[in-house]
Design a protein around this motif. Sequence first.
Motif, PDB file in Angstrom:
ATOM      1  N   SER A 272      -3.114 -10.718   7.740  1.00  0.00           N
ATOM      2  CA  SER A 272      -2.906  -9.624   8.702  1.00  0.00           C
ATOM      3  C   SER A 272      -2.269 -10.076  10.013  1.00  0.00           C
ATOM      4  O   SER A 272      -1.929  -9.236  10.853  1.00  0.00           O
ATOM      5  N   TYR A 273      -2.118 -11.384  10.233  1.00  0.00           N
ATOM      6  CA  TYR A 273      -1.551 -11.845  11.517  1.00  0.00           C
ATOM      7  C   TYR A 273      -0.200 -11.149  11.781  1.00  0.00           C
ATOM      8  O   TYR A 273       0.044 -10.654  12.871  1.00  0.00           O
ATOM      9  N   THR A 274       0.682 -11.183  10.777  1.00  0.00           N
ATOM     10  CA  THR A 274       2.050 -10.689  10.996  1.00  0.00           C
ATOM     11  C   THR A 274       2.048  -9.174  11.174  1.00  0.00           C
ATOM     12  O   THR A 274       2.704  -8.649  12.080  1.00  0.00           O
ATOM     13  N   ALA A 275       1.282  -8.480  10.326  1.00  0.00           N
ATOM     14  CA  ALA A 275       1.234  -7.014  10.429  1.00  0.00           C
ATOM     15  C   ALA A 275       0.677  -6.591  11.790  1.00  0.00           C
ATOM     16  O   ALA A 275       1.190  -5.656  12.425  1.00  0.00           O
ATOM     17  N   ASP A 276      -0.365  -7.275  12.243  1.00  0.00           N
ATOM     18  CA  ASP A 276      -0.995  -6.881  13.508  1.00  0.00           C
ATOM     19  C   ASP A 276      -0.122  -7.252  14.706  1.00  0.00           C
ATOM     20  O   ASP A 276      -0.061  -6.509  15.696  1.00  0.00           O
ATOM     21  N   LEU A 277       0.575  -8.391  14.614  1.00  0.00           N
ATOM     22  CA  LEU A 277       1.538  -8.719  15.678  1.00  0.00           C
ATOM     23  C   LEU A 277       2.647  -7.671  15.717  1.00  0.00           C
ATOM     24  O   LEU A 277       3.032  -7.183  16.794  1.00  0.00           O
ATOM     25  N   LYS A 278       3.162  -7.289  14.550  1.00  0.00           N
ATOM     26  CA  LYS A 278       4.244  -6.294  14.528  1.00  0.00           C
ATOM     27  C   LYS A 278       3.772  -4.962  15.093  1.00  0.00           C
ATOM     28  O   LYS A 278       4.528  -4.267  15.783  1.00  0.00           O
ATOM     29  N   ARG A 279       2.511  -4.596  14.833  1.00  0.00           N
ATOM     30  CA  ARG A 279       1.979  -3.362  15.420  1.00  0.00           C
ATOM     31  C   ARG A 279       1.963  -3.485  16.944  1.00  0.00           C
ATOM     32  O   ARG A 279       2.345  -2.570  17.671  1.00  0.00           O
ATOM     33  N   MET A 280       1.522  -4.635  17.443  1.00  0.00           N
ATOM     34  CA  MET A 280       1.518  -4.859  18.898  1.00  0.00           C
ATOM     35  C   MET A 280       2.940  -4.738  19.473  1.00  0.00           C
ATOM     36  O   MET A 280       3.138  -4.145  20.530  1.00  0.00           O
ATOM     37  N   GLU A 281       3.900  -5.319  18.763  1.00  0.00           N
ATOM     38  CA  GLU A 281       5.290  -5.247  19.224  1.00  0.00           C
ATOM     39  C   GLU A 281       5.742  -3.792  19.325  1.00  0.00           C
ATOM     40  O   GLU A 281       6.321  -3.367  20.332  1.00  0.00           O
ATOM     41  N   SER A 282       5.469  -3.032  18.265  1.00  0.00           N
ATOM     42  CA  SER A 282       5.932  -1.640  18.231  1.00  0.00           C
ATOM     43  C   SER A 282       5.235  -0.778  19.271  1.00  0.00           C
ATOM     44  O   SER A 282       5.791   0.221  19.726  1.00  0.00           O
TER      45      SER A 282
ATOM     46  N   LEU B  32      14.256  -9.404   7.929  1.00  0.00           N
ATOM     47  CA  LEU B  32      12.839  -9.455   7.513  1.00  0.00           C
ATOM     48  C   LEU B  32      12.143  -8.105   7.657  1.00  0.00           C
ATOM     49  O   LEU B  32      11.122  -7.852   7.015  1.00  0.00           O
ATOM     50  N   LEU B  33      12.679  -7.229   8.517  1.00  0.00           N
ATOM     51  CA  LEU B  33      12.047  -5.918   8.704  1.00  0.00           C
ATOM     52  C   LEU B  33      12.226  -5.007   7.484  1.00  0.00           C
ATOM     53  O   LEU B  33      11.521  -4.012   7.340  1.00  0.00           O
TER      54      LEU B  33
ATOM     55  N   GLY C 165       7.490  -0.415   8.815  1.00  0.00           N
ATOM     56  CA  GLY C 165       7.576   0.519   9.938  1.00  0.00           C
ATOM     57  C   GLY C 165       7.139  -0.088  11.255  1.00  0.00           C
ATOM     58  O   GLY C 165       7.222   0.556  12.294  1.00  0.00           O
ATOM     59  N   PHE C 166       6.646  -1.323  11.237  1.00  0.00           N
ATOM     60  CA  PHE C 166       6.243  -1.989  12.475  1.00  0.00           C
ATOM     61  C   PHE C 166       7.092  -3.232  12.707  1.00  0.00           C
ATOM     62  O   PHE C 166       7.611  -3.820  11.775  1.00  0.00           O
ATOM     63  N   GLY C 167       7.175  -3.646  13.978  1.00  0.00           N
ATOM     64  CA  GLY C 167       7.879  -4.874  14.318  1.00  0.00           C
ATOM     65  C   GLY C 167       9.183  -4.598  15.029  1.00  0.00           C
ATOM     66  O   GLY C 167       9.835  -3.578  14.773  1.00  0.00           O
ATOM     67  N   ARG C 168       9.526  -5.486  15.955  1.00  0.00           N
ATOM     68  CA  ARG C 168      10.773  -5.336  16.720  1.00  0.00           C
ATOM     69  C   ARG C 168      11.627  -6.579  16.542  1.00  0.00           C
ATOM     70  O   ARG C 168      11.173  -7.698  16.811  1.00  0.00           O
TER      71      ARG C 168
ATOM     72  N   PRO D 280       8.941  -0.297  -0.146  1.00  0.00           N
ATOM     73  CA  PRO D 280       7.686   0.427  -0.389  1.00  0.00           C
ATOM     74  C   PRO D 280       6.962  -0.192  -1.580  1.00  0.00           C
ATOM     75  O   PRO D 280       7.597  -0.574  -2.564  1.00  0.00           O
ATOM     76  N   GLY D 281       5.653  -0.312  -1.450  1.00  0.00           N
ATOM     77  CA  GLY D 281       4.853  -0.843  -2.545  1.00  0.00           C
ATOM     78  C   GLY D 281       4.824  -2.358  -2.618  1.00  0.00           C
ATOM     79  O   GLY D 281       4.178  -2.919  -3.497  1.00  0.00           O
ATOM     80  N   SER D 282       5.529  -3.037  -1.703  1.00  0.00           N
ATOM     81  CA  SER D 282       5.497  -4.505  -1.744  1.00  0.00           C
ATOM     82  C   SER D 282       4.153  -4.999  -1.232  1.00  0.00           C
ATOM     83  O   SER D 282       3.373  -4.248  -0.649  1.00  0.00           O
ATOM     84  N   GLU D 283       3.889  -6.297  -1.431  1.00  0.00           N
ATOM     85  CA  GLU D 283       2.591  -6.828  -0.974  1.00  0.00           C
ATOM     86  C   GLU D 283       2.477  -6.788   0.541  1.00  0.00           C
ATOM     87  O   GLU D 283       1.381  -6.935   1.087  1.00  0.00           O
ATOM     88  N   TRP D 284       3.589  -6.587   1.237  1.00  0.00           N
ATOM     89  CA  TRP D 284       3.570  -6.542   2.701  1.00  0.00           C
ATOM     90  C   TRP D 284       3.707  -5.116   3.230  1.00  0.00           C
ATOM     91  O   TRP D 284       4.093  -4.892   4.363  1.00  0.00           O
ATOM     92  N   GLU D 285       3.332  -4.147   2.384  1.00  0.00           N
ATOM     93  CA  GLU D 285       3.445  -2.720   2.727  1.00  0.00           C
ATOM     94  C   GLU D 285       2.848  -2.407   4.113  1.00  0.00           C
ATOM     95  O   GLU D 285       3.402  -1.605   4.876  1.00  0.00           O
ATOM     96  N   ALA D 286       1.708  -3.064   4.456  1.00  0.00           N
ATOM     97  CA  ALA D 286       1.030  -2.757   5.731  1.00  0.00           C
ATOM     98  C   ALA D 286       1.913  -3.021   6.941  1.00  0.00           C
ATOM     99  O   ALA D 286       1.685  -2.477   8.017  1.00  0.00           O
TER     100      ALA D 286
END
Length: 279
Positions: A183-193, A230-231, A244-247, A235-241
Amino acid sequence: MSATHETTTTTTTVFDKSKAYLPWEINGKFTADGREIALLDYIFTHSSLPTLRGNPAAVLSAIDSFARTQTGLINIGETKGAIVTSLIAHHRPSTVVELGGYVGYSAILFGDAMRRAGGSMYYSVEKTPLFAAVATMLIDLAGLRDHVRVLIGTGAEGVQRLADEKLIEGRIGMAFFDHHKPSYTADLKRMESLGMVGAGTVLVADNMILPGNPRYVEWVRACVDEKKRLLGIDPGSEWEAERGFGRADLVYSSEFLKSFEPSGMEDGIEITTCKGVVA
Ligand SMILES: C[S@@+](CC[C@H](N)C(=O)[O-])C[C@H]1O[C@@H](n2cnc3c(N)ncnc32)[C@H](O)[C@@H]1O
């Protein structure tokens, strides 16, 4: 991307074995086998309890003592902790967000360092309510209740709540990732967005050797063009979470520092500074 980092960090190449925690793993369990409640009992029946009140260093020392003599704990510990406290003293973040608080060791250590550097609020997000409750008791004992707040939830829930409740508006000074590794990357990308990352924000990610986090390292070391690529998450990939997030427009400078777990095993931290936004 540059691998240099303009700061003064405390690193050590030798582990002091006299300070080693007991092994974390007992019968296949690392946590939640009664050890966190045992810690609370140990601290609040400690013969020197009065000297712990309002004294973060003494509370940390008592937690270390428990983990060295009773049961190992999955805290960041003194050696890696010193790297982060020196970063806090250098960068003087006003607000820090931690994902993965466990029983509050890093929140007490880094929250105290932030307060001494003039900062105002350290938010610690922890998924497990029992751990969050223990952390809250220990943070209160350390006298940090006005500067350290524990939020119960996953990293994603905590970050979203900080924005929705306007507890954080604009960029944060520092984020510390020490929770669910994928979740590190997903949560960082959420913070970025959500606009929490901007020029001067420092990102600190633990456990870069144990167990390692190639996806996170790839993201914080990518140049703007690589990030655009990388953005593109199907859909449906293991990195689905992360979709839509990340800058892609945030420019990072990142480096790896080797250090030690409190058990003495080698581990490392990735330290990333946001240099700004490309036009
Ligand atoms: C290594 S421990 C954190 C140690 C703490 N930072 C310290 O050094 O004192 C990891 C913590 O992350 C929590 N956790 C696991 N998945 C999580 C998630 N998705 N969101 C938030 N916390 C999570 C676990 O319950 C555990 O308490």
